[in-house]
Structures are given as C-alpha cells and as structure tokens.
Design an enzyme around this catalytic site. Structure first.
Site, PDB file in Angstrom:
ATOM      1  N   SER A 113      40.450 -32.902  62.698  1.00  0.00           N
ATOM      2  CA  SER A 113      41.471 -33.820  62.177  1.00  0.00           C
ATOM      3  C   SER A 113      42.895 -33.466  62.563  1.00  0.00           C
ATOM      4  CB  SER A 113      41.350 -33.926  60.659  1.00  0.00           C
ATOM      5  OG  SER A 113      40.200 -34.666  60.316  1.00  0.00           O
ATOM      6  N   MET A 114      43.119 -32.374  63.281  1.00  0.00           N
ATOM      7  CA  MET A 114      44.445 -32.217  63.885  1.00  0.00           C
ATOM      8  C   MET A 114      44.693 -33.346  64.883  1.00  0.00           C
ATOM      9  SD  MET A 114      45.406 -28.210  64.214  1.00  0.00           S
ATOM     10  CE  MET A 114      44.520 -27.890  65.741  1.00  0.00           C
TER      11      MET A 114
END
Length: 411
Positions: A113-114
């Site tokens: 999710s970065m």
C-alpha cells in the site's frame, strides 16, 4: 551493505501460494516472475545521486515505550522485523543502507500500500496542472459511476478515504472486500463467483453511509482514484506514473505495476520499486515537491495542503470505525500522519513497508519487509520509534556539536 541471512527460493510460486509466509521474501522481490506487470519507465534522464557517509546507526537506542520494556536498539528492531532492506538519509546523504538475504540495491520490491502514496502524487500532479479537480464529482470523469455506490462522491473524498462506500479491509476475513478484490484482479484464486477485473469489481460496490464522513482505510478508494486519474488524463496509470513522477525523480531503476486480466493497474498495492528510489520519492515531502533531480514534481501548494490537512481531518481520523493506533494523527492525500502536527509523514504498506519523512530533522528513511502476517502493530511501532530515535539524535547533535563528527548517541 549486504546482510548474511539466507533467502528461501521456492519452486512453483503462483497466485495461489505467493502470500504464504514461507514464500513472501522471495515473491515480494520477484512479482514479475509469476504475475503480469506493466513497466513504469524512468525515462532517459540523469540519475540523481545519493551521496553516502555511512555511520553506525544500529547502535542507536530507542526510548522505552514503558518502564519495564527491555532495551531496544535500531539494529535489534531491524533484526526482529523480517527486514529485507532499510536505509536512512539525512539532508540527502545516506547514513545507513542495509540489505538482507539476496536483496540488493537494484532489486525491485513490492510496495504493497505504499503504492497508494505514489498514486496520490500522480493525482496531485494532475490537480496542479488543472487536468483534475479535487472538488469535482467522480461522475464528471466517469459517468458510469452514477450507477454504483460512488455516485455523488468527490475526488477529494477518495484522496482522503472519506467516501461512504461499503468495503472491508479486514485482511484475515476471507469474505472481506479486500479479499474479493484480490480474487477479481487475479492476485488470488477465485473462491466464489464474482466479477473479473479491477473496474468490473469497482462497479459492484455500494454505499453504506453519506460521502464525506469519517476516515476509513479502504483500498478500493485508491483504485477508484487511479481510474479517475486515467479517465481525466486519458492515459494508463503506468504512463502517468512514468511521465509525472518516475522520470522526474532521478530514479535509478524502472519500476513496475501489477496489472489485472485486462491490463488495468493494481493501484492500491501493486507497484514494485527499489528502496533507493523510494527514498527519492520521500524527499518530495522534505523539499516542497522538488525531486533530488531538481525537477518539480508537485507544487508547493500541494505539499502544503497535504501537510495541513482539512480543518476536520484529525477529527475524521479519530472518529473512524477502526483504531488506527495513531492518536492525534490523520490521513491526507494518500499519506499518513502518525502524530499531531506535520513533522512526521509516512507511506505505509502491509507486511512491513514504510517510507518515513521527518521534516524538522531533514530525514527520509525506508524499510522494506516480508512480515509473515499483513499487520504487526508492535513491529510497526518499533520501526517508527527506531526512525524517531535516530532523527532525535541527529537533531541533538546538530544543536550541540559540529555536524558529521561522530555517530549520533542514543537517546
């Protein structure tokens, strides 16, 4: 510096087993070997240098979280948290850079999710250029959204994850929305009838509350944001990422993004990049949108409003349905703020991915990991505290002694 841990290189990794704990370290560094990806080109520009002045940061001590906590050092935190690599930059100079197993400086690693923060930056660049309007309704760009739960929602609500859409991010619930999404995009085996592909899946979502309410972390928000960006700019996300971000960073390596069965990018967690290039990305939030290359990626105004948040961002964060374990924090433009104020900014991904930006200390740090479980609150907290401890030591050093004289003392 290369670590000495041995890496398990499994045979027959595929979408059915790549997330098993025994396979994670290998699969996070080899996504293109078993799942489809699209190239995010770095272009032909000059690589922005990252000068190094390595120091012993492993020995920096963490302040105890409670009186009886056993002593912790940065090195012990990294050793106990399935670290694939970590690095620490101060004023653009690399003070520490370590890799473990077979990971190296040029190894692309799944960001999970970065990736959301990179999509948020693309949206910011499009807003800066007038191609996208953060106050516009989604239907202004995608009329077909009028037929699902996103009807009436605005771009701003996607950026801050404040729509009213019904979607569960419970990674351990096999029936949660995040798991259904994984099946739809081909990242896991199909276990129940459902749509095939990212956009067909998003069309099935329904609303549970009014748009614009409290913060709730939902991967579908970033996927819808990516779709809106593509529709507004009339280009695929891999191209937008290259043109607006990656080719301007001074990146060393191309990146990739996982794609579904139709070639649509997996915007919420599918980007793969090197640790060094993610440090370059983090620098944008130290330098008011300027990349290490000297090119402007995001406007000063975009960075400023990201740091400031909306007047009610922190209340919306606190009032959300899940305790995010960040008292006084907020979420803005696909970035996390773990503390009150705007001094520390994070990009976060499950299984232990973090970019850490400490503005007063002029620090960017990155940790890439392969935790066996999606979430690990203790590991996350200790990583954050480790980077805080180094930053605090550097601030003390800067105020009491000539710079770069010795390794910073622990606090």
């Amino acid at each position: 510096m290369d670590g000495t841990q041995q890496e398990h290189t499994p045979a027959g990794v595929n979408m059915n087993n790549w997330r098993l704990p025994k396979n994670l370290r290998w699969s996070f560094q080899h996504m293109a070997d078993f799942l489809p990806t699209a190239l995010i080109s770095r272009g032909e520009g000059t690589v922005a240098p990252l000068p190094a002045a390595h120091r012993d940061l492993d020995s920096v001590r963490l302040a105890p979280a409670f009186p009886s906590e056993a002593p912790l050092s940065v090195g012990s935190v990294m050793a106990a948290a399935e670290t694939d690599g970590w690095m620490f930059m101060h004023r653009g100079t690399v003070l520490a850079e370590q890799y473990f197993g077979q990971m190296k400086a040029d190894t692309p690693h799944l960001l999970m999710s970065m990736s959301k923060s990179l999509i948020g930056a693309v949206a910011g660049a499009l807003i800066d250029s007038g191609v996208l309007d953060s106050d516009a309704r989604l239907t202004d760009y995608l009329p077909e959204v009028a037929e699902n739960g996103y009807a009436g929602a605005r771009v701003r609500q996607l950026l801050d994850m404040r729509s009213g859409i019904d979607f569960s991010e419970n990674y351990l619930d096999p029936s949660a929305g995040v798991r259904m999404l994984g099946q739809a995009i081909g990242w896991s085996a199909l276990k129940a009838p459902g749509p095939t592909g990212m956009y067909p899946y998003l069309r099935t979502l329904v609303r549970k509350t009014a748009h614009g309410g409290v913060f709730e972390y939902r991967s579908c928000e970033t996927d819808m944001l990516g779709w809106i960006c593509e529709s507004a700019a009339k280009k695929p996300m891999a191209t937008l990422l290259s043109e607006l971000l990656w080719s301007k960073l001074g990146a060393e390596s191309d990146a990739t993004i996982g794609v579904d069965q139709f070639g649509t990018g997996i915007f919420d967690g599918g980007i793969n990049a090197t640790m060094r290039d993610m440090a370059r990305f983090g620098s944008l939030f130290l330098n008011d949108g300027l990349a290490p290359s000297g090119e402007r990626v995001l406007s000063k105004e975009w960075i400023a409003q990201t740091l400031a948040g909306a007047p009610d961002s922190r209340d919306a964060f606190a009032d959300g349905p899940v305790d995010n374990l960040m008292p006084g924090g907020m979420y803005r433009n696909q970035m996390w703020f773990p503390y009150p104020g705007d001094e520390v900014v994070l990009c976060l991904g499950i299984h232990g991915q973090m970019v850490y930006i400490n503005r007063p200390a002029e620090v960017v740090a990155v940790k890439l990991s392969s935790w066996p479980t999606p979430q690990g609150p203790a590991k996350l907290s200790r990583t954050l505290r480790a980077f805080d401890a180094i930053s605090a030591a550097l601030l003390v050093e800067a105020n009491t002694a000539p710079p770069a004289s010795a390794a910073p003392a622990g606090n």
